[in-house]
Design a protein around this motif. Structure first.
Motif, PDB file in Angstrom:
ATOM      1  N   UNK A   1       0.818  -1.212   0.000  1.00 54.80           N
ATOM      2  CA  UNK A   1       0.000   0.000   0.000  1.00 54.80           C
ATOM      3  C   UNK A   1       0.850   1.260   0.000  1.00 54.80           C
ATOM      4  N   UNK A   2       0.213   2.362  -0.332  1.00 52.37           N
ATOM      5  CA  UNK A   2       0.871   3.667  -0.331  1.00 52.37           C
ATOM      6  C   UNK A   2       1.101   4.155   1.093  1.00 52.37           C
ATOM      7  N   UNK A   3       2.080   5.031   1.226  1.00 53.61           N
ATOM      8  CA  UNK A   3       2.287   5.689   2.521  1.00 53.61           C
ATOM      9  C   UNK A   3       1.282   6.821   2.725  1.00 53.61           C
ATOM     10  N   UNK A   4       0.558   7.149   1.660  1.00 59.34           N
ATOM     11  CA  UNK A   4      -0.415   8.244   1.696  1.00 59.34           C
ATOM     12  C   UNK A   4      -1.817   7.664   1.920  1.00 59.34           C
ATOM     13  N   UNK A   5      -2.473   8.096   2.987  1.00 58.04           N
ATOM     14  CA  UNK A   5      -3.777   7.532   3.328  1.00 58.04           C
ATOM     15  C   UNK A   5      -4.834   7.847   2.282  1.00 58.04           C
ATOM     16  N   UNK A   6      -4.757   9.033   1.648  1.00 61.84           N
ATOM     17  CA  UNK A   6      -5.758   9.407   0.653  1.00 61.84           C
ATOM     18  C   UNK A   6      -5.659   8.483  -0.567  1.00 61.84           C
ATOM     19  N   UNK A   7      -4.434   8.180  -0.987  1.00 61.77           N
ATOM     20  CA  UNK A   7      -4.246   7.246  -2.095  1.00 61.77           C
ATOM     21  C   UNK A   7      -4.876   5.896  -1.756  1.00 61.77           C
ATOM     22  N   UNK A   8      -4.634   5.423  -0.554  1.00 64.90           N
ATOM     23  CA  UNK A   8      -5.210   4.140  -0.143  1.00 64.90           C
ATOM     24  C   UNK A   8      -6.731   4.209  -0.076  1.00 64.90           C
ATOM     25  N   UNK A   9      -7.267   5.339   0.363  1.00 69.30           N
ATOM     26  CA  UNK A   9      -8.721   5.505   0.382  1.00 69.30           C
ATOM     27  C   UNK A   9      -9.304   5.359  -1.023  1.00 69.30           C
ATOM     28  N   UNK A  10      -8.652   6.005  -2.007  1.00 64.94           N
ATOM     29  CA  UNK A  10      -9.139   5.929  -3.386  1.00 64.94           C
ATOM     30  C   UNK A  10      -9.122   4.491  -3.891  1.00 64.94           C
TER      31      UNK A  10
END
Length: 293
Positions: A65-74
């Motif tokens: 997964x990404x280190x960016x939570x928004x990317x993971x949300x998408x």
């Protein structure tokens, strides 16, 4: 859109295709450094991944997964992680995340696309009608012309004439993208209209070289203009252009293989890339200010 980004994304997709074609190994898709997802690149990745899963149903793959939570949300919202039976733990909740919506089909009637567009309450009926015409034409082109031959990416032929669609509303702009993973406009155009008409268009409009994919997309647009009196099934790429003509402030981008055509304020732009996307992707960026009668 930028040449540097285009090269990075297409190289990544090339590696992804090669890895899926290798039997007996697990493909690891490392998204840890991804800190931003834009509609066009994400749509292409989304479509490619679905195609690969269909071509290689027994393939084992997983995500980092990404280190960016928004990317993971998408990616959770789009159910991309779920394709590998994985959950990042991110909960889609931001407005600019849950506004992403998808559709896909192998039919040309545009019903799935129309239903998707109508979910955006910020659009007026006129805006919905114009966008629907453009999207329907993109879907029709995909089903009727995109899969007439092999894609040329070294993988088995796809057994579906499928298109994928993304919509996303953000900062008073609606992004609408439709893509297919077929032969591309530059390869399908001669098969559809013949070499003689194509040569006439290039000469009449001084379009440059037929070896450049961007010029071939422009030729397809000019052919659409010559067919404006044929109303039996729309105007081809002309319907895509009319979305911009009818909705002030809008922009159109048509990627196909190594070429890009842009259309804004009545002006065309062409760009040639080093790598092919192996297909066609049509993107509209449309300003919205809330529904108005």
């Amino acid at each position: 859109f930028r040449k540097s980004t285009h090269q990075v994304v297409t190289e990544f997709l090339k590696k992804l295709r090669r890895s899926f074609a290798l039997a007996g190994i697990t493909t690891v898709i490392d998204l840890s450094k991804v800190d931003r997802l834009l509609p066009a690149g994400t749509l292409l990745f989304y479509a490619e991944l679905h195609r690969l899963i269909r071509l290689f149903p027994n393939k084992s793959f997983k995500f980092i997964k990404s280190r960016d939570d928004v990317v993971n949300q998408v990616l959770e919202h789009l159910k991309v992680f779920a394709l590998a039976g994985y959950s990042s733990g991110a909960v889609p909740k931001r407005d600019d995340v849950i506004s992403w919506r998808t559709a896909t089909s192998v039919i040309t009637d545009g019903k799935p696309a129309g239903e998707l567009i109508e979910t955006y309450e910020s659009l007026s009926r006129a805006e919905i009608r114009h966008i629907f015409r453009g999207v329907s034409e993109a879907a029709t082109n995909a089903v009727e012309h995109a899969y007439v031959a092999g894609r040329g990416d070294g993988l088995p032929a796809f057994d579906e004439s499928r298109w994928w669609m993304f919509c996303r509303e953000s900062e008073n702009r609606l992004y609408v993208g439709v893509c297919d993973l077929g032969v591309g406009i530059p390869k399908s155009l001669p098969k559809t209209y013949g070499e003689e008409l194509l040569a006439w268009v290039f000469k009449a409009f001084s379009l440059g070289s037929m070896s450049e994919d961007a010029s071939m997309i422009r030729a397809a647009m000019e052919i659409a203009r010559t067919r404006t009196d044929q109303e039996e099934r729309g105007k081809g790429l002309g319907d895509m252009r009319q979305v911009v003509d009818q909705l002030p402030g809008s922009k159109l981008y048509i990627f196909s293989n190594k070429g890009l055509l842009t259309y804004e304020n009545g002006e065309f732009g062409l760009r040639q890339y080093a790598n092919s996307i192996f297909g066609t992707m049509v993107v509209w960026i449309i300003p919205v200010e809330g529904a108005k009668e």
